[in-house]
Design a protein around this motif. Structure first.
Motif, PDB file in Angstrom:
ATOM      1  N   ILE A  18       0.836  -1.204   0.000  1.00 47.29           N
ATOM      2  CA  ILE A  18       0.000   0.000   0.000  1.00 47.29           C
ATOM      3  C   ILE A  18       0.872   1.256   0.000  1.00 47.29           C
ATOM      4  O   ILE A  18       0.621   2.210  -0.752  1.00 47.29           O
ATOM      5  CB  ILE A  18      -0.946  -0.007   1.209  1.00 47.29           C
ATOM      6  N   ILE A  19       1.907   1.267   0.833  1.00 49.45           N
ATOM      7  CA  ILE A  19       2.792   2.436   0.911  1.00 49.45           C
ATOM      8  C   ILE A  19       3.469   2.687  -0.425  1.00 49.45           C
ATOM      9  O   ILE A  19       3.546   3.829  -0.903  1.00 49.45           O
ATOM     10  CB  ILE A  19       3.841   2.238   2.022  1.00 49.45           C
ATOM     11  N   ARG A  20       3.963   1.628  -1.059  1.00 55.37           N
ATOM     12  CA  ARG A  20       4.672   1.777  -2.341  1.00 55.37           C
ATOM     13  C   ARG A  20       3.720   2.117  -3.484  1.00 55.37           C
ATOM     14  O   ARG A  20       4.153   2.665  -4.505  1.00 55.37           O
ATOM     15  CB  ARG A  20       5.450   0.497  -2.656  1.00 55.37           C
ATOM     16  N   ALA A  21       2.447   1.782  -3.328  1.00 54.95           N
ATOM     17  CA  ALA A  21       1.475   2.114  -4.380  1.00 54.95           C
ATOM     18  C   ALA A  21       1.178   3.607  -4.433  1.00 54.95           C
ATOM     19  O   ALA A  21       0.738   4.126  -5.466  1.00 54.95           O
ATOM     20  CB  ALA A  21       0.186   1.330  -4.164  1.00 54.95           C
TER      21      ALA A  21
ATOM     22  N   VAL B 115       2.870  12.266  -3.248  1.00 57.56           N
ATOM     23  CA  VAL B 115       1.610  12.330  -2.491  1.00 57.56           C
ATOM     24  C   VAL B 115       1.894  12.301  -0.993  1.00 57.56           C
ATOM     25  O   VAL B 115       1.254  13.031  -0.215  1.00 57.56           O
ATOM     26  CB  VAL B 115       0.686  11.171  -2.896  1.00 57.56           C
ATOM     27  N   TRP B 116       2.843  11.462  -0.557  1.00 58.88           N
ATOM     28  CA  TRP B 116       3.194  11.418   0.865  1.00 58.88           C
ATOM     29  C   TRP B 116       3.715  12.774   1.334  1.00 58.88           C
ATOM     30  O   TRP B 116       3.388  13.231   2.436  1.00 58.88           O
ATOM     31  CB  TRP B 116       4.242  10.342   1.118  1.00 58.88           C
ATOM     32  N   VAL B 117       4.522  13.436   0.496  1.00 51.45           N
ATOM     33  CA  VAL B 117       5.042  14.760   0.861  1.00 51.45           C
ATOM     34  C   VAL B 117       3.906  15.774   0.916  1.00 51.45           C
ATOM     35  O   VAL B 117       3.862  16.624   1.818  1.00 51.45           O
ATOM     36  CB  VAL B 117       6.132  15.204  -0.125  1.00 51.45           C
TER      37      VAL B 117
ATOM     38  N   PRO C  49       8.123   5.922   2.303  1.00 51.12           N
ATOM     39  CA  PRO C  49       8.595   5.280   1.067  1.00 51.12           C
ATOM     40  C   PRO C  49       9.997   4.692   1.201  1.00 51.12           C
ATOM     41  O   PRO C  49      10.273   3.622   0.647  1.00 51.12           O
ATOM     42  CB  PRO C  49       8.578   6.425   0.044  1.00 51.12           C
ATOM     43  N   THR C  50      10.867   5.376   1.954  1.00 51.29           N
ATOM     44  CA  THR C  50      12.219   4.853   2.160  1.00 51.29           C
ATOM     45  C   THR C  50      12.185   3.553   2.950  1.00 51.29           C
ATOM     46  O   THR C  50      12.838   2.563   2.581  1.00 51.29           O
ATOM     47  CB  THR C  50      13.082   5.894   2.904  1.00 51.29           C
ATOM     48  N   ALA C  51      11.426   3.542   4.047  1.00 52.49           N
ATOM     49  CA  ALA C  51      11.316   2.337   4.862  1.00 52.49           C
ATOM     50  C   ALA C  51      10.703   1.188   4.070  1.00 52.49           C
ATOM     51  O   ALA C  51      11.166   0.036   4.152  1.00 52.49           O
ATOM     52  CB  ALA C  51      10.489   2.617   6.115  1.00 52.49           C
TER      53      ALA C  51
ATOM     54  N   GLY D 174      11.120  19.329  -3.526  1.00 55.82           N
ATOM     55  CA  GLY D 174      11.181  20.727  -3.137  1.00 55.82           C
ATOM     56  C   GLY D 174      10.197  21.577  -3.917  1.00 55.82           C
ATOM     57  O   GLY D 174       9.716  22.607  -3.439  1.00 55.82           O
ATOM     58  N   VAL D 175       9.859  21.143  -5.123  1.00 56.95           N
ATOM     59  CA  VAL D 175       8.916  21.888  -5.966  1.00 56.95           C
ATOM     60  C   VAL D 175       7.523  21.905  -5.350  1.00 56.95           C
ATOM     61  O   VAL D 175       6.764  22.858  -5.527  1.00 56.95           O
ATOM     62  CB  VAL D 175       8.881  21.254  -7.382  1.00 56.95           C
ATOM     63  N   VAL D 176       7.163  20.852  -4.591  1.00 56.89           N
ATOM     64  CA  VAL D 176       5.820  20.773  -4.004  1.00 56.89           C
ATOM     65  C   VAL D 176       5.798  21.222  -2.546  1.00 56.89           C
ATOM     66  O   VAL D 176       4.814  20.990  -1.847  1.00 56.89           O
ATOM     67  CB  VAL D 176       5.255  19.340  -4.131  1.00 56.89           C
ATOM     68  N   GLY D 177       6.887  21.842  -2.088  1.00 59.40           N
ATOM     69  CA  GLY D 177       6.856  22.436  -0.756  1.00 59.40           C
ATOM     70  C   GLY D 177       7.723  21.791   0.281  1.00 59.40           C
ATOM     71  O   GLY D 177       7.621  22.126   1.466  1.00 59.40           O
TER      72      GLY D 177
END
Length: 274
Positions: A128-131, A136-138, A159-161, A225-228
């Motif tokens: 689910i996390i990788r999907a 989106v997470w950021v 996503p890293t974990a 960085g582009v999305v904040g």
């Protein structure tokens, strides 16, 4: 009859042609190209490209490239500071993700997990996390705590974990069977099998994976960085928004040199660990 005459009368044998591909392969190829063509047409219809605007954009491209060649160094200190911040975001997200993943991977690996049910639950959560894209997470983190480096770190941790858990678990399953069976035969417990048997054997593979993921995190931190999420990506976005092409080119060059250096160093590290 002489041997020469006999050789003349012998019929010549035709060489059989070996078929390169069979009918099923040809059908699969035709199906692939047919589906690809259909998806291409559907994509054009969905996007509804404004070809007039497209042509105008292509005509403006030489002028834009000419403006980009006029590099400005006025923002060099700012870009270097923000590039360092992007590296820090990538590193911190990697460390936090590593803390979450290093032991979880042994719970997921089928040949060492103490519970197959727990392994399946964690695998489903990782899927689910990788999907969900990292962007989106950021964005979720930005909506929760606002713009800045903290949002970038929080958005990259999961996503890293998830990536590290999945990769570590696959590596454990590939190389750990013999060691696990040997230690189990002498009565070693689960923790002992991990710290005395598997980790020493997998240490170099894990380090190579961590180095590769750090490279990925740096690249993602720049884009995010582009999305904040802060960092050098936000400065590049500001330069684009205000048509400061000289500043934008400086930022792109700094990112290029940084990524090239990191990729070279991590590549040498992975090659040395083989």
């Amino acid at each position: 009859m002489t041997a020469k005459q006999e050789s003349i009368q012998l019929p010549t044998r035709r060489k059989k042609k070996i078929p390169i591909s069979h009918a099923k392969t040809k059908q699969q190829q035709q199906l692939f190209f047919g589906v690809s063509g259909l998806l291409f047409v559907i994509s054009l219809l969905v996007v509804d490209i404004d070809w007039k605007q497209f042509v105008v954009g292509v005509e403006k491209l030489p002028a834009t490239l000419s403006n980009m060649m006029q590099i400005s160094t006025a923002m060099l200190p700012d870009y270097l500071r923000e590039m360092l911040a992007s590296l820090a975001v990538a590193l911190l997200a990697l460390i936090f993700g590593l803390v979450l993943s290093i032991m979880t991977a042994f719970l997921v690996a089928r040949n060492i997990t103490p519970s197959m049910m727990l392994s399946r639950i964690i695998r489903f959560s990782i899927m689910i996390i990788r999907a969900v894209p990292t962007t989106v997470w950021v964005l979720i983190a930005v909506a929760s705590i606002g713009f800045g480096y903290t949002a970038g770190i929080l958005g990259l941790i999961l996503p890293t974990a998830a990536y590290l858990i999945r990769t570590f678990a696959a590596q454990i399953e590939e190389v750990g069977d013999d060691t696990i069976e040997a230690l189990r035969s002498v009565g070693a417990c689960w923790i002992l099998i991990i710290f005395k048997g598997l980790l020493p054997k997998l240490k170099t593979i894990f380090i190579a994976t961590i180095a590769f993921k750090f490279e990925m995190n740096v690249s993602e931190s720049v884009v995010l960085g582009v999305v904040g999420a802060g960092g050098v990506g936000m400065l590049i976005q500001d330069s684009i928004a205000y048509y400061n092409f000289g500043d934008m080119t400086l930022g792109i060059l700094i990112v290029f040199v940084t990524m090239f250096t990191i990729e070279t160093c991590t590549g040498l590290l992975r090659k040395k660990l083989r």
